[in-house]
Design an enzyme around this catalytic site. Structure first.
Site, PDB file in Angstrom:
ATOM      1  CG  ASP A  94      -1.824   1.213   1.276  1.00  7.80           C
ATOM      2  OD1 ASP A  94      -2.975   1.085   0.825  1.00  7.80           O
ATOM      3  OD2 ASP A  94      -1.387   2.284   1.760  1.00  7.80           O
ATOM      4  CE1 TYR A 103       0.371   7.840   2.630  1.00 12.08           C
ATOM      5  CE2 TYR A 103       0.865   5.621   1.875  1.00 12.08           C
ATOM      6  CZ  TYR A 103       0.016   6.504   2.499  1.00 12.08           C
ATOM      7  OH  TYR A 103      -1.173   6.056   2.999  1.00 12.08           O
ATOM      8  CE  LYS A 142      -3.791   4.762   0.716  1.00 15.49           C
ATOM      9  NZ  LYS A 142      -2.395   4.308   0.609  1.00 15.49           N
ATOM     10  CG  HIS A 180      -4.833   9.788   0.380  1.00 15.27           C
ATOM     11  ND1 HIS A 180      -3.501   9.723   0.044  1.00 15.27           N
ATOM     12  CD2 HIS A 180      -4.890   9.338   1.656  1.00 15.27           C
ATOM     13  CE1 HIS A 180      -2.798   9.250   1.051  1.00 15.27           C
ATOM     14  NE2 HIS A 180      -3.617   9.027   2.042  1.00 15.27           N
TER      15      HIS A 180
END
Length: 315
Positions: free
Chosen positions: A45, A50, A78, A111
């Site tokens: 994931d 990120y 996402k 998200h």
């Protein structure tokens, strides 16, 4: 050993245990993903937000060139809040695919239901500390995400941190139903009603922060202790000869909730995977359910006044 999986509404299988990459940076992320894949993890994931998709992709490509098959790994990414404008959805997805070195994503999530100002500043805040948001409803974004499925860029689409009424809106007005709703979920935040709703609608719930970030300052900030130090969790763990973290993960998995504990030292990555050789009893499950404290750690406070902020309604 093949780890247990849950069936998505698309018919695809999604492993019940995965490796989360939030807060993982550069070489740490690369090494952890390689380690996880070597230990048997088949769900990774990640997200553009990120800022580690290139490192994840590097690890994936290396493993694919040494025998691991692409179709045996489930990859989730996402769409971040600053990409909600309809013109930004496709470029964002293509960028994630390029950074990950993939031809398709198994799952692509929105998200968060609130749209931020467009651009490469992922956290566009005003001088008062509030998020600079856009007047774009999440259904506008969702309808463009549906086209990603049509184009074969993603196998399934879903959402993250949506409440029940928001899910109902997507189910009512969307063409493709969300396969997954990823939310914060752990023994102090069981999301019991949300899970019941999602199960009834054939939407899989995925838990981020399934250990409530042990060792982080977050729990104390909101008046919570560490869930892995909870006396009830510790007592159950002793009974089964397992660690408190393993008990927390197993509790969610036995509810058919996918768990994605974050990047950790290799010993913890291995420990988190050793949860398929025991079962929690009905009494164990009930005792953990009773630990509910509405203990939310991830709140997106800068957009709390936005009408699409999800935590003001049934969650």
């Amino acid at each position: 050993m093949t780890w247990p999986a849950v069936r998505l509404c698309t018919g695809a299988s999604m492993p019940l245990l995965g490796l989360g990459t939030w807060l993982a940076r550069q070489n740490e992320c690369y090494q952890a993903v390689k380690t996880g894949l070597s230990m048997g993890y088949r769900l990774i994931d990640t997200a553009e937000y990120y800022q580690n998709e290139r490192e994840v992709g590097r690890a994936l490509v290396e493993k694919f060139t040494t025998g691991l098959r692409r179709e045996d790994v489930f990859v989730t990414s996402k769409l971040w809040n600053t990409r909600h404008h309809p013109d930004d959805v496709l470029p964002a997805c293509e960028r994630s695919l390029r950074d990950l070195g993939l031809d398709y994503l198994d799952l692509y999530l929105m998200h968060f239901p609130v749209a931020y100002a467009r651009g490469n500043n992922f956290n566009p805040f005003k001088v008062n500390g509030q998020a600079d948001t856009l007047d774009i409803h999440f259904m506008e974004t969702w309808k463009v995400m549906e086209k990603l499925v049509d184009a074969g860029l993603v196998k399934a689409i879903g959402v993250s941190s949506f409440n029940i009424s928001q899910l109902e809106e997507v189910l009512t007005n969307g063409r493709i139903k969300p396969a997954v709703n990823q939310v914060e979920c752990h023994p102090y935040l069981g999301c019991h009603r949300l899970l019941k709703y999602c199960t009834a609608k054939d939407i899989v719930l995925t838990a981020f922060c399934p250990l409530a970030r042990p060792g982080a300052k977050g729990p104390e900030q909101f008046g919570l202790g560490s869930v892995v130090e909870d006396p009830e969790i510790m007592e159950i763990s002793k009974k089964h000869g397992k660690t408190p973290a393993q008990v927390c993960l197993k509790w969610n998995i036995q509810r058919n909730v996918v768990v994605i504990p974050g990047i950790a030292p290799p010993t913890w990555i291995k420990e988190n995977s050793q949860i398929f050789d025991f079962e929690l009893s009905k009494d164990d499950m009930s005792a953990i359910n009773d630990l509910e404290r509405n203990g939310r750690l991830v709140r997106f406070e800068p957009c709390k006044t936005h009408p699409n902020w999800p935590y003001g309604e049934e969650f």
